[in-house]
Write a protein that holds these residues in place. Structure first.
Motif, mmCIF file in Angstrom:
data_model
loop_
_atom_site.group_PDB
_atom_site.id
_atom_site.type_symbol
_atom_site.label_atom_id
_atom_site.label_comp_id
_atom_site.label_asym_id
_atom_site.label_seq_id
_atom_site.Cartn_x
_atom_site.Cartn_y
_atom_site.Cartn_z
ATOM 1 N N THR A 33 -3.926 -27.394 15.663
ATOM 2 C CA THR A 33 -3.315 -27.325 14.337
ATOM 3 C C THR A 33 -3.794 -28.466 13.458
ATOM 4 O OG1 THR A 33 -1.373 -26.290 15.339
ATOM 5 C CG2 THR A 33 -1.106 -27.144 13.111
ATOM 6 N N GLU A 84 3.197 -25.450 10.956
ATOM 7 C CA GLU A 84 2.788 -25.300 12.354
ATOM 8 C C GLU A 84 2.622 -26.668 13.021
ATOM 9 O OE1 GLU A 84 2.524 -22.554 14.348
ATOM 10 O OE2 GLU A 84 3.564 -21.674 12.650
ATOM 11 N N LYS A 130 6.058 -27.979 13.818
ATOM 12 C CA LYS A 130 6.608 -27.279 14.981
ATOM 13 C C LYS A 130 5.997 -27.819 16.269
ATOM 14 C CE LYS A 130 7.485 -22.878 12.653
ATOM 15 N NZ LYS A 130 7.052 -21.473 12.541
#
Length: 112
Positions: free
Chosen positions: A62, A89, A92
């Motif tokens: 990511t 993302e 997360k």
């Protein structure tokens, strides 16, 4: 050492994977534990460690994607949406990594 049939099957499988005789493989593992090179963990801790590794891989991917987006610079309205998605993302992945790390720390904490 003695093993149940199920344990011996696991030892044989691991030894075959390493290209070793079962007794040699078991001896190496025993020595590694005795020398604190290998620290056995519970099944739950193993699951947590696998999650930690997966989270770290996802985070690296990511972050690489985020860097490529920011290096390319804004190229229209789609950039802001893509960058926001990548940031979400990333956050997360960081949360997963943090949760897994805390779980490992709890598992490794000495018990009284």
């Amino acid at each position: 050492m003695s093993f149940s049939d199920a344990e011996l099957a696991v030892v044989r499988t691991a030894a075959e994977r390493e290209g070793m005789a079962s007794a040699a493989w078991a001896g190496c593992q025993v020595m590694a534990v005795a020398q604190h090179v290998l620290v056995p963990v519970s099944r739950d801790a193993g699951d947590v460690l696998r999650e930690l590794v997966q989270a770290r891989v996802h985070l690296r991917e990511t972050v690489a994607e985020l860097r490529s987006l920011t290096a390319a610079g804004p190229s229209g309205a789609g950039f802001a949406g893509s960058a926001a998605t990548v940031v979400e993302e990333t956050l997360k992945a960081v949360a997963r990594l943090d949760a897994a790390t805390v779980a490992v720390m709890r598992e490794r904490r000495p018990r009284s």
